[in-house]
Structure formats: structure tokens, C-alpha cells
Enzyme design. Structure first.
Site, PDB file in Angstrom:
ATOM      1  N   HIS A  62      38.029  41.467  39.886  1.00 35.75           N
ATOM      2  CA  HIS A  62      38.074  41.317  41.348  1.00 35.75           C
ATOM      3  C   HIS A  62      39.297  40.499  41.746  1.00 35.75           C
ATOM      4  O   HIS A  62      40.029  40.862  42.679  1.00 35.75           O
ATOM      5  CB  HIS A  62      36.791  40.638  41.822  1.00 35.75           C
ATOM      6  CG  HIS A  62      36.836  40.180  43.241  1.00 35.75           C
ATOM      7  ND1 HIS A  62      36.234  40.864  44.278  1.00 35.75           N
ATOM      8  CD2 HIS A  62      37.397  39.070  43.819  1.00 35.75           C
ATOM      9  CE1 HIS A  62      36.432  40.216  45.406  1.00 35.75           C
ATOM     10  NE2 HIS A  62      37.143  39.129  45.160  1.00 35.75           N
ATOM     11  N   GLU A  63      39.538  39.388  41.053  1.00 38.82           N
ATOM     12  CA  GLU A  63      40.680  38.540  41.390  1.00 38.82           C
ATOM     13  C   GLU A  63      41.997  39.258  41.107  1.00 38.82           C
ATOM     14  O   GLU A  63      42.964  39.125  41.864  1.00 38.82           O
ATOM     15  CB  GLU A  63      40.603  37.226  40.620  1.00 38.82           C
ATOM     16  CG  GLU A  63      39.396  36.368  40.969  1.00 38.82           C
ATOM     17  CD  GLU A  63      39.277  36.084  42.465  1.00 38.82           C
ATOM     18  OE1 GLU A  63      40.320  36.048  43.158  1.00 38.82           O
ATOM     19  OE2 GLU A  63      38.143  35.915  42.941  1.00 38.82           O
TER      20      GLU A  63
ATOM     21  N   HIS B  34      42.879  41.443  43.951  1.00 42.11           N
ATOM     22  CA  HIS B  34      43.567  40.713  45.018  1.00 42.11           C
ATOM     23  C   HIS B  34      45.063  40.620  44.720  1.00 42.11           C
ATOM     24  O   HIS B  34      45.894  40.758  45.616  1.00 42.11           O
ATOM     25  CB  HIS B  34      42.988  39.304  45.156  1.00 42.11           C
ATOM     26  CG  HIS B  34      41.726  39.234  45.961  1.00 42.11           C
ATOM     27  ND1 HIS B  34      41.608  39.794  47.213  1.00 42.11           N
ATOM     28  CD2 HIS B  34      40.529  38.644  45.692  1.00 42.11           C
ATOM     29  CE1 HIS B  34      40.398  39.551  47.687  1.00 42.11           C
ATOM     30  NE2 HIS B  34      39.723  38.873  46.782  1.00 42.11           N
TER      31      HIS B  34
END
Length: 317
Positions: free
Chosen positions: A130-131, A134
């Protein structure tokens, strides 16, 4: 659609910033506001990642100090088609994580010791993916810019309180107008900033889940982190609430439903979206590539328990 919405919200935030500058100093005030924003954005572009990491007392780790974590990030970065980011560890019992950096070549991923202790390997992989999403979507730069502009709007509004707005013509604010601007402009900026943050979280959830191929693992991680964040205080985040939007789950206690004033979508909404994605793509489960190391049962990195302390058994020990 998410990118279009983000662009519209950024344009609205910029217009609000210029509008506050105009109300304070007329056309010249708007120009000054634009110049101030440019300087602040330039400074944050180069230094925001260092400042955020320092705020949260994050320490960089490598293959020697945290081999399991670094190799996991390395494997997921390859899967996402990204350069290897720097990896940081925060000595914090609350499970959480964030990414920062102006672009994929200068990115960093930071996780807490609580995340490594409380989540399974598959769940940690989902959080890191998920990071990295980003980073790939350049959300870290977008959120830095929005935070900077939002902060500048608040600063200008306070400035207008002392100078009473632009009075050189009939459009002067007056006392009532100035007070309204001081109160409403920062609130409006905060709403736009949080709306952008919520939009980007949904996109990162989807891309992160597609990277690992296991949406249910990320959903389980979000549920665990959300529950823990309300029970375990993050003192550093409480002292610097402006950075709360960077984390995968709001690290501040007392947040609730998905509304205008929340920095993140509700966990229930995010889990529902991941469940729909799982039904669409299936859930094959995350497995490291053959070159990735095995994960030992006892912690081998800097998050290991000190001598004499009872160990908190998780995927890292």
C-alpha cells in the site's frame, strides 16, 4: 476518476489560497500569496521527507540491522516496478506505517515496531505494498503540497485578523468579514486536504492489493491497525497531527466515520472495497520470490525484545 478528483481538489485549494490573499491585500496580496506558496512548496519538495522522518524519530535500517524487513520491501518494490526505497523503523507500539519522498527515486517507507509485532507476514506485505503504491502514484508529493498550502491558508487567515483585510476599496472585509475568513478559510482548507487524502487511500489500497495478489491480507491488516490505533496511543502523531494523513490508518485517537473531517476513509469502507477487489481478481496469496530469505521465528532486527522482557510473538518472532 480518482486522479481527476484529486486535480479538482488541488485546484480548489489553490484558488482558496489565492482568494484569501486577495481578501487581505487585493490583487497584490494574491500575488504575494502565490509567491509565498511557491517558496514553501519548493522547500517542502526538497526537505519534507527528512522533516517528517525526524518528527517521528524514524531510524534507517538496512540488510544488516533488519534483514527480514528490508528484503520484504525489496521484493515488493520489484513487484511494483519501483526503485528500492530507503527503509525506516519507528520504535512505537502502535501498528502503523507511512511513505514519504518527492518521487520514487527519493522515497522512504517507515513502519513501526508495533506493526512488525502484531501483524502476520502477509498482512505486513499488504501494508508495505500500500505504501509503495503511494510512492508509485506520487501521492507523497501531492500530500506534501496540499499540507503546505493548507498551512499557508491558515497562516494568511491569521495574518488577516491583525490587518483587517484589504481596505483600499469598497470590497474591504470589515470586522465581521475578517472574523469569518479567519474561521472558515482554514476549515475549508482542511476539508479539501482531507478529501484529497481519502481519495488517494482508496487508490493505494487497490494498487497495493494487486501488487501482492491478496486483498484479504490488506483488509485484515487495516482492521487490526484500526482497532489498535484506538487503543494504543501514538504520542508523536498526537504532537504533530498535521502528519496524520500520511499514515495508512489515522494514528490519532477519537476518529470516526468517513466524513468531511476525517483524514482517512472509514476502515469499513476500505475493507468493503478490498473484498470487492478480491472477488474480481481472486486471492492467490502473497509469497516471496525464491531469492527472498526465510523469516525466522525469533526477532533478528532492532525490534527484538530487550533481555529479560517477555517476547511478543508475531511474524518476526
Amino acid at each position: 476518476m480518482n486522479y481527476l478528483r484529486t486535480a479538482i481538489l488541488l485546484a480548489g485549494l489553490t484558488a482558496l489560497f489565492m482568494g484569501v490573499g486577495y481578501l487581505i491585500g487585493g490583487a497584490s496580496g494574491a500575488v504575494i500569496a502565490l509567491l509565498v506558496a511557491a517558496v514553501m512548496n519548493l522547500a517542502s519538495y526538497w526537505n519534507a521527507d527528512k522533516l517528517v522522518l525526524a518528527m517521528h524519530d524514524a531510524h534507517e535500517v538496512d540488510e544488516t540491522t533488519a534483514p527480514e524487513l528490508v528484503h520484504l520491501v525489496q521484493d515488493l518494490a520489484r513487484r511494483a516496478g519501483l526503485p528500492m526505497p530507503r527503509v525506516y523503523l519507528m520504535d512505537n507500539p502502535q501498528p502503523n506505517a507511512f511513505a514519504t519522498g518527492r518521487n520514487p527515486e527519493h522515497a522512504a517507507v517507515a513502519v513501526t515496531t508495533g506493526l512488525l509485532q502484531m501483524l502476520s507476514r502477509e498482512e505486513i506485505a499488504g501494508v508495505i505494498a500500500h505504501e509503495l503504491a503511494h510512492v508509485r502514484n506520487r501521492d507523497t508529493l501531492t500530500m506534501t503540497i496540499t499540507a503546505t498550502i493548507a498551512g499557508a491558508i491558515s497562516m494568511l487567515a491569521q495574518f488577516g485578523l491583525f490587518f483587517g483585510g484589504h481596505r483600499d476599496n469598497n470590497s474591504g472585509l470589515g470586522v465581521v468579514g475578517t472574523l469569518a475568513m479567519v474561521i472558515l478559510a482554514p476549515i475549508a482548507a482542511m476539508i479539501v486536504q482531507m478529501a484529497i487524502s481519502r481519495t488517494r487511500e482508496y487508490a493505494a489500497d487497490e494498487l497495493g492489493a494487486r501488487t501482492t495478489g491478496q486483498p484479504h491480507a490488506l483488509a485484515a491488516a487495516l482492521a487490526k491497525i484500526s482497532d489498535a490505533a484506538q487503543a494504543i496511543e501514538n504520542p508523536t502523531a498526537e504532537r504533530t497531527p498535521a502528519t496524520a494523513h500520511l499514515f495508512i490508518v489515522n494514528p490519532l485517537t477519537g476518529h470516526g466515520m468517513d466524513n468531511l473531517f476525517s483524514t482517512h476513509p472509514s476502515t469499513e469502507n476500505r475493507i468493503a472495497a478490498l473484498e470487492r477487489l478480491a472477488a474480481e481478481i481472486g486471492s492467490s496469496g502473497y509469497a516471496p520470490r525464491p531469492t527472498s530469505p526465510a523469516y525466522p521465528r525469533r526477532p533478528a532486527g532492532p525490534w527484538g525484545n530487550p533481555p529479560g522482557h517477555s517476547e511478543n510473538r508475531g511474524p518476526w518472532g
